[in-house]
Design an enzyme around this catalytic site. Structure first.
Site, PDB file in Angstrom:
ATOM      1  N   GLU A   1       8.100   4.584  20.543  1.00  0.00           N
ATOM      2  CA  GLU A   1       7.859   3.679  21.665  1.00  0.00           C
ATOM      3  C   GLU A   1       6.904   2.543  21.311  1.00  0.00           C
ATOM      4  O   GLU A   1       6.890   1.516  21.997  1.00  0.00           O
ATOM      5  CB  GLU A   1       7.258   4.439  22.838  1.00  0.00           C
ATOM      6  CG  GLU A   1       8.114   5.535  23.396  1.00  0.00           C
ATOM      7  CD  GLU A   1       7.326   6.365  24.381  1.00  0.00           C
ATOM      8  OE1 GLU A   1       7.377   6.044  25.587  1.00  0.00           O
ATOM      9  OE2 GLU A   1       6.642   7.310  23.965  1.00  0.00           O
TER      10      GLU A   1
ATOM     11  N   SER B   1      -1.299   4.092  13.511  1.00  0.00           N
ATOM     12  CA  SER B   1      -1.629   4.812  12.285  1.00  0.00           C
ATOM     13  C   SER B   1      -2.574   5.979  12.538  1.00  0.00           C
ATOM     14  O   SER B   1      -3.491   5.895  13.351  1.00  0.00           O
ATOM     15  CB  SER B   1      -2.280   3.860  11.282  1.00  0.00           C
ATOM     16  OG  SER B   1      -2.882   4.563  10.220  1.00  0.00           O
TER      17      SER B   1
ATOM     18  N   TYR C   1       3.783  20.315   9.384  1.00  0.00           N
ATOM     19  CA  TYR C   1       2.659  19.836  10.176  1.00  0.00           C
ATOM     20  C   TYR C   1       1.699  20.985  10.456  1.00  0.00           C
ATOM     21  O   TYR C   1       2.129  22.119  10.692  1.00  0.00           O
ATOM     22  CB  TYR C   1       3.137  19.309  11.531  1.00  0.00           C
ATOM     23  CG  TYR C   1       3.342  17.827  11.621  1.00  0.00           C
ATOM     24  CD1 TYR C   1       2.364  16.994  12.154  1.00  0.00           C
ATOM     25  CD2 TYR C   1       4.532  17.241  11.213  1.00  0.00           C
ATOM     26  CE1 TYR C   1       2.557  15.633  12.275  1.00  0.00           C
ATOM     27  CE2 TYR C   1       4.747  15.879  11.333  1.00  0.00           C
ATOM     28  CZ  TYR C   1       3.747  15.077  11.860  1.00  0.00           C
ATOM     29  OH  TYR C   1       3.952  13.721  11.972  1.00  0.00           O
TER      30      TYR C   1
ATOM     31  N   ARG D   1       6.089   3.738   4.608  1.00  0.00           N
ATOM     32  CA  ARG D   1       7.192   4.554   4.063  1.00  0.00           C
ATOM     33  C   ARG D   1       7.501   5.700   5.043  1.00  0.00           C
ATOM     34  O   ARG D   1       7.424   6.888   4.733  1.00  0.00           O
ATOM     35  CB  ARG D   1       6.837   5.094   2.682  1.00  0.00           C
ATOM     36  CG  ARG D   1       8.032   5.543   1.852  1.00  0.00           C
ATOM     37  CD  ARG D   1       7.612   5.976   0.449  1.00  0.00           C
ATOM     38  NE  ARG D   1       8.740   6.431  -0.333  1.00  0.00           N
ATOM     39  CZ  ARG D   1       9.534   5.679  -1.077  1.00  0.00           C
ATOM     40  NH1 ARG D   1       9.293   4.384  -1.139  1.00  0.00           N
ATOM     41  NH2 ARG D   1      10.554   6.176  -1.746  1.00  0.00           N
TER      42      ARG D   1
END
Length: 611
Positions: free
Chosen positions: A250, A184, A520, A261
């Protein structure tokens, strides 16, 4: 990697287990001792990293395309851009040996023993699961500043064991935090700051079996602790693929994808996680929440699975999921394009999306990332020399491009051979109208695969006082260019206010839809003032940038989730009515606040737990 082997059964019919066809799944990322395989203080495998030695930067590890490569251009660019002396780095940090004592609940541990559930109170086991991959997480690890470690790590090996663990937690007032890969970047898997209750880390990674597979229905059922690469390894043995491929493929797990989500690089062909998952089984504080049917579509009121998607471990723990699978494509082909500037690249993506011609993956990188991609070419390679002379000549003299404005698009096509050829021809015709030139299959493949290496760069440059972070959003097409312009300008202003001399701001468009795209932003800067905490500087700038994103019409997150990092913006994003609805669901499914992860609305949102 020290892979472990677990026996499972393969099933052709979803209603009856075929015990005559035993199968095995091989996976080794998450053995019980993660520290034997993974870095304790950063991203990825212990044997994979960027290093500087004898005047050269290289990448160690055979699992990536640039393994063993000498990266002179990469070294030179960082030296010039950030005034870095690679011969002088911060000394490496040793793993901690002293850990805070766990807040032990003897009755709970005795209950786990009686139920045959494995657990550990070892300090290193606890530390390896107390964090995600934000700068704050890594800083805490490297400085041995653990605000809170879980008190016990628990490894269930079946749905039934999870049910028993949750029942014990309810009886003994234990807070449970489910984790998978701990990848995360929103502080979602970071241990919450609870000091008056024992915190149990529910490590789901030993629940990694394929339970059944139906070739006729193109569905399969997995336990949710299975890692992305292991899903693909298992399905490929039968000629299938899931197709969900996030950058963390990975290391991240099916349960983590559901909880956040998630979205993947190939969502155009296979869908986002909510499009892939057909049905879930979740253990809550009130019992098991599960549909009593598996069908392509039904109309029986609200779909409760969509309450589970994005719940970030706060409502329960998902133990099993039925997913859609697809035949492995006949052809997988990469391609790349070069455009004169970022706006032309965005307009190209927009037209491709409008005509519903998106390849499995299509990504636009700005000029900074375009140059960085070339910098990661190995020393002595043909393309490295091309970067020095041939590329400059071709792009500037032949194509009339400016080297400081060119951008690139990487694409991945999948499907039947004839279909892929026709599809690619249609996309290339659009690209030509927008002034693009082809960069070739090799560059497309490299650009796609290097996505998995980028995270290692952040940990490497940190040793040279350069901090880097990324954050994402989604935005409608008509606001896309303006958002990119405004947010980059906002970041540059904030950097200047803080007298940061050496920095880079970069942008990438990673997913596209009919009505918008995922954007991004990346910020890297060198910190030289010891009086100022670089982590605080980064967080200040990121928060101001997030305010600008929201002011421009962007979302709080496209696929990383809210976690604890962005919880202060959550009420404004979903409205107070939305927060109230979430609280009502939380109160119903988890009245004793067993799943006290502290994500989304934060600890304040849990109000008064009914203990």
């Amino acid at each position: 990697m020290g892979n472990r082997v677990r026996a499972i059964w393969y099933q052709r019919d979803s209603q009856e287990m075929d015990h005559s066809v035993p199968r095995q799944i091989i996976g080794g990322v998450y053995r019980k001792r993660r520290q034997d395989v993974l870095r304790w203080d950063g991203w990825g495998y212990k044997d994979s990293q960027f290093v500087y030695h004898n005047g050269e930067v290289s990448f160690l590890g055979e699992g990536y395309p640039i393994g063993g490569a000498k990266l002179d251009n990469f070294r030179n660019w960082f030296e010039e851009t950030f005034d870095v002396d690679f011969a002088r780095s911060n000394p490496p940090t040793n793993p901690p040996t002293d850990f805070p004592e766990p807040l032990r609940n003897g009755d709970f541990l005795s209950g786990l023993k009686q139920a045959g559930v494995e657990f550990s109170e070892d300090g290193m086991d606890r530390m390896m699961r107390c964090h995600g991959q934000t700068l704050a997480d890594i800083e805490s690890l490297r400085k041995h500043k653990f605000e809170r470690l879980p008190d016990v790590v628990i490894w269930p090996n079946s749905h039934e064991q999870v049910v028993k663990i949750v029942e014990l937690a309810a009886v003994h007032n234990i807070a449970l935090v489910p984790v998978g890969g701990n990848t995360s970047v929103s502080l979602a898997s970071t241990t919450p700051l609870i000091y008056d209750r024992t915190i149990g880390c529910l490590d789901m990674t030993q629940m990694n079996r394929l339970l059944w597979l139906s070739e006729e229905n193109l569905t399969a059922c997995f336990e949710t602790g299975i890692v992305g690469q292991d899903i693909e390894r298992e399905l490929s043995q039968h000629g299938f693929t899931l197709g969900h491929e996030p950058d963390s493929h990975e290391f991240s797990t099916l349960g983590g994808w559901i909880a956040t989500r998630a979205s993947g690089m190939k969502k155009n062909r296979y869908g986002n996680i909510e499009d892939i998952v057909v049905r879930t089984k979740m253990v809550t504080g009130k019992g098991v929440l599960e549909k009593q049917f598996t069908a392509p579509r039904v109309s029986v009121g609200p779909d409760f699975d969509h309450v589970i998607f994005g719940s970030e471990g706060t409502l329960g723990v998902v133990t099993e999921a039925v997913v859609k699978i697809r035949r492995v494509p006949d052809v997988i082909h990469c391609e790349s394009l070069v455009f004169g500037n970022f706006e032309k690249g965005v307009r190209f993506l927009r037209e491709v999306a409008e005509k519903r011609l998106q390849p499995a993956s299509i990504r636009l990188i700005d000029n900074v990332q375009f140059k960085c991609g070339m910098l990661l070419e190995p020393k002595g390679s043909l393309l490295a020399g091309f970067y020095e002379f041939g590329k400059k000549f071709y792009l500037t003299t032949i194509c009339g491009f400016q080297l400081d404005s060119v951008v690139a698009v990487t694409m991945l096509f999948e499907g039947e051979a004839k279909s892929v050829v026709h599809h690619e021809k249609q996309v290339l015709e659009i690209a030509k109208r927008h002034g693009a030139i082809q960069g070739g299959e090799k560059n497309g493949r490299k650009g796609y695969m290097l996505t998995f290496v980028i995270a290692y760069i952040r940990d490497f440059i940190w040793d040279y006082n350069i901090v880097g972070e990324s954050f994402e959003t989604s935005i409608a097409w008509d606001k896309c260019i303006q958002l990119c312009t405004n947010v980059k300008a906002c970041i540059e202003r904030e950097v200047a206010k803080r007298n940061i001399k050496y920095f880079v701001v970069s942008t990438r468009v990673t997913q596209s839809y009919d009505d918008g795209a995922c954007i991004y932003f990346y910020l890297l800067f060198k910190h030289v003032d010891a009086r100022k905490d670089p982590l605080v500087l980064m967080m200040e700038i990121e928060e101001i940038a997030r305010d600008e994103i929201l002011a421009c019409g962007g979302t709080l997150s496209h696929h990383h989730g809210v976690g604890k990092l962005r919880s202060r913006w959550y009420p404004a994003s979903v409205s107070q009515v939305g927060v109230g609805l979430y609280d009502a669901i939380k109160s119903e499914l988890d009245p004793k606040n067993i799943f006290a992860a502290g994500n989304l609305v934060g600890t304040e949102g849990y109000r008064k737990a009914k203990l």
